[in-house]
Design an enzyme around this catalytic site. Structure first.
Site, PDB file in Angstrom:
ATOM      1  N   VAL A 112       0.870  -1.184   0.000  1.00  0.00           N
ATOM      2  CA  VAL A 112       0.000   0.000   0.000  1.00  0.00           C
ATOM      3  C   VAL A 112       0.904   1.232   0.000  1.00  0.00           C
ATOM      4  O   VAL A 112       1.700   1.435   0.918  1.00  0.00           O
ATOM      5  CB  VAL A 112      -0.931   0.018   1.231  1.00  0.00           C
ATOM      6  N   GLY A 122      -6.920  10.984   2.311  1.00  0.00           N
ATOM      7  CA  GLY A 122      -7.896   9.901   2.312  1.00  0.00           C
ATOM      8  C   GLY A 122      -7.735   8.891   1.188  1.00  0.00           C
ATOM      9  O   GLY A 122      -8.512   7.940   1.092  1.00  0.00           O
ATOM     10  N   LEU A 123      -6.721   9.060   0.335  1.00  0.00           N
ATOM     11  CA  LEU A 123      -6.569   8.156  -0.801  1.00  0.00           C
ATOM     12  C   LEU A 123      -6.085   6.765  -0.382  1.00  0.00           C
ATOM     13  O   LEU A 123      -6.473   5.770  -0.982  1.00  0.00           O
ATOM     14  CB  LEU A 123      -5.623   8.766  -1.845  1.00  0.00           C
ATOM     15  N   ASP A 148       4.222  -1.450   9.253  1.00  0.00           N
ATOM     16  CA  ASP A 148       5.269  -0.846  10.069  1.00  0.00           C
ATOM     17  C   ASP A 148       4.610  -0.119  11.234  1.00  0.00           C
ATOM     18  O   ASP A 148       3.463   0.344  11.120  1.00  0.00           O
ATOM     19  CB  ASP A 148       6.083   0.140   9.236  1.00  0.00           C
ATOM     20  N   TYR A 155      -4.200   1.705   9.868  1.00  0.00           N
ATOM     21  CA  TYR A 155      -4.933   0.461   9.629  1.00  0.00           C
ATOM     22  C   TYR A 155      -5.966   0.190  10.720  1.00  0.00           C
ATOM     23  O   TYR A 155      -7.047  -0.324  10.430  1.00  0.00           O
ATOM     24  CB  TYR A 155      -3.964  -0.711   9.467  1.00  0.00           C
TER      25      TYR A 155
END
Length: 175
Positions: A112, A122-123, A148, A155
């Site tokens: 990601v 917000g992407l 990390d 997350y």
């Protein structure tokens, strides 16, 4: 006729990479970025320019990986989600994420990345939520990822939990 097709019929930057691909959709239309009006598109196509992906990963300081292996990883991924900045001057890969899966129960989200110029908007959440949506539509019930320490809260805000029973994962690395 989709927004995508309409945009490119009138655009100066018609590109085979984007033309008539049903796996691409407009995400954000006509926003100001660096004194220029841009559009941001989301794509679920595995047709990724590896050089552009390498530039994106370089922009956040990731260690370079052999492009030959990156190509294999993309080919063998269950799904890919990418974000592109489209303006009158350029097409630019600004976000990327992928997932691998056993195609039945489990999937893992990998790689990601959002270009630093677009972080905090917000992407990244859009990328991860799109992957989760697509995995849930494929009836995948367990979604994992590795993070990390500096991005754990990102997350957690998206609904991921540290293993509630303690760390059960184990790793093997070559010596």
């Amino acid at each position: 006729m989709t927004l995508w097709t309409l945009f490119f019929k009138n655009s100066k930057i018609l590109s085979e990479q984007f033309d008539k691909d049903p796996k691409k959709m407009m995400l954000i239309n006509n926003i100001q970025h660096k004194n220029e009006i841009i559009n941001i598109y989301l794509s679920t196509s595995k047709n990724i320019n590896l050089s552009d992906l390498e530039k994106l990963c370089d922009s956040v300081g990731w260690i370079r990986r052999p492009l030959k292996k990156v190509k294999i990883a993309i080919k063998n991924s269950f799904l890919i989600v990418s974000l592109f900045q489209i303006s009158e001057r350029e097409n630019k890969l600004i976000g990327f994420a992928r997932a691998t899966s056993d195609y039945a129960f489990n999937a893992t989200i990998w790689d990601v990345v959002i270009h630093p110029e677009f972080q905090g908007k917000g992407l990244g959440s859009i990328l991860v939520n799109q992957i989760i949506k697509d995995l849930r539509e494929a009836e995948i019930t367990t979604i994992t990822l590795f993070a990390d320490p500096e991005v754990l809260s990102f997350y957690k805000n998206l609904g991921f939990l540290s293993d509630p029973n303690g760390i059960r994962g184990m790793f093997w690395y070559p010596k």
